[in-house]
Design an enzyme around this catalytic site. Sequence first.
Site, mmCIF file in Angstrom:
data_model
loop_
_atom_site.group_PDB
_atom_site.id
_atom_site.type_symbol
_atom_site.label_atom_id
_atom_site.label_comp_id
_atom_site.label_asym_id
_atom_site.label_seq_id
_atom_site.Cartn_x
_atom_site.Cartn_y
_atom_site.Cartn_z
ATOM 1 N N LYS A 5 -0.996 -1.760 -0.342
ATOM 2 C CA LYS A 5 -2.125 -1.218 -1.100
ATOM 3 C C LYS A 5 -3.370 -1.182 -0.238
ATOM 4 C CE LYS A 5 -3.862 -5.473 -3.234
ATOM 5 N NZ LYS A 5 -5.215 -5.468 -2.705
ATOM 6 N N MET B 186 -11.318 -10.389 -6.738
ATOM 7 C CA MET B 186 -11.058 -9.005 -6.361
ATOM 8 C C MET B 186 -9.660 -8.578 -6.805
ATOM 9 S SD MET B 186 -13.799 -7.790 -4.980
ATOM 10 C CE MET B 186 -13.240 -6.360 -4.082
ATOM 11 N N CYS B 187 -8.673 -8.804 -5.969
ATOM 12 C CA CYS B 187 -7.328 -8.299 -6.213
ATOM 13 C C CYS B 187 -6.655 -8.946 -7.411
ATOM 14 C CB CYS B 187 -6.469 -8.473 -4.963
ATOM 15 S SG CYS B 187 -7.177 -7.646 -3.528
ATOM 16 N N VAL B 188 -6.806 -10.257 -7.573
ATOM 17 C CA VAL B 188 -6.169 -10.940 -8.701
ATOM 18 C C VAL B 188 -6.773 -10.450 -10.015
ATOM 19 C CG1 VAL B 188 -5.761 -13.173 -9.812
ATOM 20 C CG2 VAL B 188 -5.511 -12.954 -7.330
ATOM 21 N N THR C 64 -5.998 -6.528 -10.577
ATOM 22 C CA THR C 64 -4.585 -6.281 -10.877
ATOM 23 C C THR C 64 -4.208 -6.844 -12.235
ATOM 24 O OG1 THR C 64 -4.026 -6.162 -8.542
ATOM 25 C CG2 THR C 64 -2.222 -6.686 -10.070
#
Length: 159
Positions: free
Chosen positions: A69, A101-103, A106
Amino acid sequence: MHRSCHDVIAGDILLERIRLLIAKARSCGAPVIYIQHNEGPGEPLETNTPAWHIHSAVAPMEGDVIIQKRTPDSFHNTNLQDKLDRLGVRRLILAGLKTEMCVDTTCRRAVSLGYDVVLAKDAHSTWDSGNLTASEIIEHHNHVLQWFAETMESADIVF
């Protein structure tokens, strides 16, 4: 500023908790899916640089899925949803980096796509940022994300 796993609060504990979650998943035949963030030349997670590689303590095995990603959202412009659909997966256990951010991104996206999401609240992490400590960031996101996902200690998660 470039960061490494050594800057992550309690990085060794985080790796151990993720390793145990992966072992539990594998022991019951649940698919293990890695999301790997890719950045461009000169960026901290530049593709194929040492910081980009998945840590050896939680390295993928044959048969695991690795999704590449470029944004905090693991579903955006990736084949993650297609892979999950083909595997018949409707329940996701989330762990990893970076909490805010990503956690977070998502987790919210997965819930909005209709997945049953469990956040391993002691198996995601970050580093100090601005006026906030990593512990404050993690605590805040665990509190906020409980409105979207089930939050559980990693030891209590059953696959």
